[in-house]
Design a protein around this motif. Sequence first.
Motif, PDB file in Angstrom:
ATOM      1  N   ALA A 169      48.687 -47.121   1.910  1.00 10.29           N
ATOM      2  CA  ALA A 169      47.561 -47.997   2.233  1.00 10.29           C
ATOM      3  C   ALA A 169      47.110 -47.787   3.677  1.00 10.29           C
ATOM      4  O   ALA A 169      47.892 -47.379   4.535  1.00 10.29           O
ATOM      5  CB  ALA A 169      47.957 -49.454   2.007  1.00 10.29           C
ATOM      6  N   GLN A 170      45.852 -48.089   3.930  1.00  7.28           N
ATOM      7  CA  GLN A 170      45.287 -47.940   5.264  1.00  7.28           C
ATOM      8  C   GLN A 170      45.600 -49.166   6.120  1.00  7.28           C
ATOM      9  O   GLN A 170      45.567 -50.300   5.634  1.00  7.28           O
ATOM     10  CB  GLN A 170      43.775 -47.769   5.179  1.00  7.28           C
ATOM     11  CG  GLN A 170      43.337 -46.417   4.633  1.00  7.28           C
ATOM     12  CD  GLN A 170      43.666 -45.293   5.588  1.00  7.28           C
ATOM     13  OE1 GLN A 170      44.591 -44.508   5.350  1.00  7.28           O
ATOM     14  NE2 GLN A 170      42.949 -45.208   6.680  1.00  7.28           N
ATOM     15  N   VAL A 171      45.871 -48.926   7.398  1.00 11.45           N
ATOM     16  CA  VAL A 171      46.089 -50.019   8.344  1.00 11.45           C
ATOM     17  C   VAL A 171      44.740 -50.571   8.776  1.00 11.45           C
ATOM     18  O   VAL A 171      43.855 -49.827   9.191  1.00 11.45           O
ATOM     19  CB  VAL A 171      46.896 -49.550   9.568  1.00 11.45           C
ATOM     20  CG1 VAL A 171      47.041 -50.686  10.579  1.00 11.45           C
ATOM     21  CG2 VAL A 171      48.266 -49.030   9.158  1.00 11.45           C
ATOM     22  N   GLN A 172      44.581 -51.882   8.660  1.00  9.21           N
ATOM     23  CA  GLN A 172      43.366 -52.545   9.117  1.00  9.21           C
ATOM     24  C   GLN A 172      43.562 -53.046  10.539  1.00  9.21           C
ATOM     25  O   GLN A 172      44.594 -53.645  10.862  1.00  9.21           O
ATOM     26  CB  GLN A 172      43.026 -53.729   8.218  1.00  9.21           C
ATOM     27  CG  GLN A 172      42.635 -53.375   6.808  1.00  9.21           C
ATOM     28  CD  GLN A 172      42.331 -54.645   6.017  1.00  9.21           C
ATOM     29  OE1 GLN A 172      43.229 -55.405   5.648  1.00  9.21           O
ATOM     30  NE2 GLN A 172      41.061 -54.889   5.770  1.00  9.21           N
ATOM     31  N   SER A 222      54.822 -52.090   2.432  1.00 11.03           N
ATOM     32  CA  SER A 222      53.402 -52.364   2.225  1.00 11.03           C
ATOM     33  C   SER A 222      52.981 -52.199   0.773  1.00 11.03           C
ATOM     34  O   SER A 222      51.874 -52.589   0.397  1.00 11.03           O
ATOM     35  CB  SER A 222      52.548 -51.453   3.117  1.00 11.03           C
ATOM     36  OG  SER A 222      52.720 -50.096   2.755  1.00 11.03           O
ATOM     37  N   GLN A 230      52.023 -57.750   2.056  1.00  3.09           N
ATOM     38  CA  GLN A 230      51.169 -57.555   3.216  1.00  3.09           C
ATOM     39  C   GLN A 230      52.065 -57.579   4.450  1.00  3.09           C
ATOM     40  O   GLN A 230      52.936 -58.448   4.570  1.00  3.09           O
ATOM     41  CB  GLN A 230      50.117 -58.654   3.317  1.00  3.09           C
ATOM     42  CG  GLN A 230      49.166 -58.480   4.494  1.00  3.09           C
ATOM     43  CD  GLN A 230      48.172 -59.637   4.613  1.00  3.09           C
ATOM     44  OE1 GLN A 230      48.349 -60.688   4.001  1.00  3.09           O
ATOM     45  NE2 GLN A 230      47.134 -59.440   5.389  1.00  3.09           N
ATOM     46  N   PHE A 232      55.636 -50.508   9.426  1.00  2.00           N
ATOM     47  CA  PHE A 232      54.298 -50.335   8.859  1.00  2.00           C
ATOM     48  C   PHE A 232      54.215 -49.107   7.954  1.00  2.00           C
ATOM     49  O   PHE A 232      53.443 -49.097   6.997  1.00  2.00           O
ATOM     50  CB  PHE A 232      53.266 -50.227   9.986  1.00  2.00           C
ATOM     51  CG  PHE A 232      52.557 -51.521  10.243  1.00  2.00           C
ATOM     52  CD1 PHE A 232      51.213 -51.658   9.980  1.00  2.00           C
ATOM     53  CD2 PHE A 232      53.245 -52.612  10.738  1.00  2.00           C
ATOM     54  CE1 PHE A 232      50.556 -52.861  10.199  1.00  2.00           C
ATOM     55  CE2 PHE A 232      52.612 -53.819  10.960  1.00  2.00           C
ATOM     56  CZ  PHE A 232      51.258 -53.949  10.691  1.00  2.00           C
ATOM     57  N   SER A 233      54.992 -48.083   8.248  1.00  2.00           N
ATOM     58  CA  SER A 233      54.927 -46.856   7.441  1.00  2.00           C
ATOM     59  C   SER A 233      55.949 -46.854   6.304  1.00  2.00           C
ATOM     60  O   SER A 233      56.069 -45.874   5.583  1.00  2.00           O
ATOM     61  CB  SER A 233      55.156 -45.636   8.333  1.00  2.00           C
ATOM     62  OG  SER A 233      56.448 -45.667   8.925  1.00  2.00           O
ATOM     63  N   GLN A 256      47.066 -56.164  13.300  1.00  3.14           N
ATOM     64  CA  GLN A 256      47.133 -55.054  12.357  1.00  3.14           C
ATOM     65  C   GLN A 256      47.633 -55.577  11.021  1.00  3.14           C
ATOM     66  O   GLN A 256      48.532 -56.418  10.977  1.00  3.14           O
ATOM     67  CB  GLN A 256      48.065 -53.948  12.856  1.00  3.14           C
ATOM     68  CG  GLN A 256      47.511 -53.157  14.015  1.00  3.14           C
ATOM     69  CD  GLN A 256      48.325 -51.904  14.302  1.00  3.14           C
ATOM     70  OE1 GLN A 256      49.391 -51.695  13.735  1.00  3.14           O
ATOM     71  NE2 GLN A 256      47.814 -51.065  15.175  1.00  3.14           N
ATOM     72  N   SER A 257      47.066 -55.063   9.947  1.00  5.94           N
ATOM     73  CA  SER A 257      47.459 -55.494   8.607  1.00  5.94           C
ATOM     74  C   SER A 257      47.483 -54.296   7.676  1.00  5.94           C
ATOM     75  O   SER A 257      46.628 -53.415   7.753  1.00  5.94           O
ATOM     76  CB  SER A 257      46.461 -56.536   8.084  1.00  5.94           C
ATOM     77  OG  SER A 257      46.735 -56.874   6.734  1.00  5.94           O
ATOM     78  N   ILE A 258      48.490 -54.261   6.799  1.00 10.13           N
ATOM     79  CA  ILE A 258      48.581 -53.226   5.777  1.00 10.13           C
ATOM     80  C   ILE A 258      49.178 -53.852   4.521  1.00 10.13           C
ATOM     81  O   ILE A 258      50.017 -54.747   4.602  1.00 10.13           O
ATOM     82  CB  ILE A 258      49.423 -52.021   6.266  1.00 10.13           C
ATOM     83  CG1 ILE A 258      49.316 -50.842   5.299  1.00 10.13           C
ATOM     84  CG2 ILE A 258      50.875 -52.404   6.506  1.00 10.13           C
ATOM     85  CD1 ILE A 258      49.947 -49.551   5.822  1.00 10.13           C
ATOM     86  N   GLY A 259      48.736 -53.410   3.363  1.00  6.24           N
ATOM     87  CA  GLY A 259      49.254 -53.939   2.107  1.00  6.24           C
ATOM     88  C   GLY A 259      48.627 -55.269   1.749  1.00  6.24           C
ATOM     89  O   GLY A 259      47.798 -55.822   2.496  1.00  6.24           O
TER      90      GLY A 259
END
Length: 274
Positions: free
Chosen positions: A2-5, A50, A54, A45-46, A19-22
């Motif tokens: 998923a992309q990190v927002q 995720s 979230q 995060f990686s 930062q948010s992912i998932g």
Amino acid sequence: MAQVQQIKIDTSHGTLAVQSIGSGSPPLLCIHGNSFCCKIFKHIFSSDLSKTHQVLTIDLPGHGESSNALDPQRSYNQPAYADAAVQVLQKLGIAEVIIFGWSLGGHIAIEMLPLFDGIKGIMICGTPPVGYGELDKGFTFGDEGWKIAAAARDGLNAEEISGFAHNCADPPYEDWMEECVARTDQVARSLMFNGFARGECLDQRKTVGRSTVPIAVVNGADEPFVNLQFVKDVEYGNLWSGKCIEMEGLLHAPFWAKPKEFQEILERFIKDVS
């Protein structure tokens, strides 16, 4: 993956970088330590987390990509940081959350307990839950105590900034760490630590003792800044796994040094409290 927002959220303490992912629930909120930023959580995060949850992290006011505090005296302290984190959760519409707090982030997580009813569990790392007047019992800053520590002083010179950055996180060292310490609003450290010493926060030992929220305590066995015996002697109201966990050979940031091993512990905790 998923992309990190990258999100900017206005709070009464300044504009915070998030930062948010998932997208899975309950989300995991990661809160960084003194003079660091969200980059310290890049392994989390990686990770595969995720895919099921979230994962969020914030740069505290005066840190990282967040703005400096609108009112330093009001906002550079643990209760205010906790309030800022709660404002972020509310603006994102999050009703339940699991928190992983590293170092100062762990103290902030404890401060959030009476502020946010939806806390499902807290994991702290490098965080002694001290009572009033116990700073020099919970921390190991040497004979002269916390007042001379770089973590509590403004105006660090280049050598002190470099030393602080190298000492806080376990190896491997990365250049952004020094840049992050240098970027931190220089009044943030002393305001926070002096407020901490004056008891302008919760009695955190009593707070974790009374709380029914599951609390996981995970530290490096060679932790350089925290008195691990003090941490183990604290009476926790709901200590996850029934014991404090120590990861052999690791220092202040075991999740950075051994991300795979730490991740296994974190995922078990998240599964249990979800």
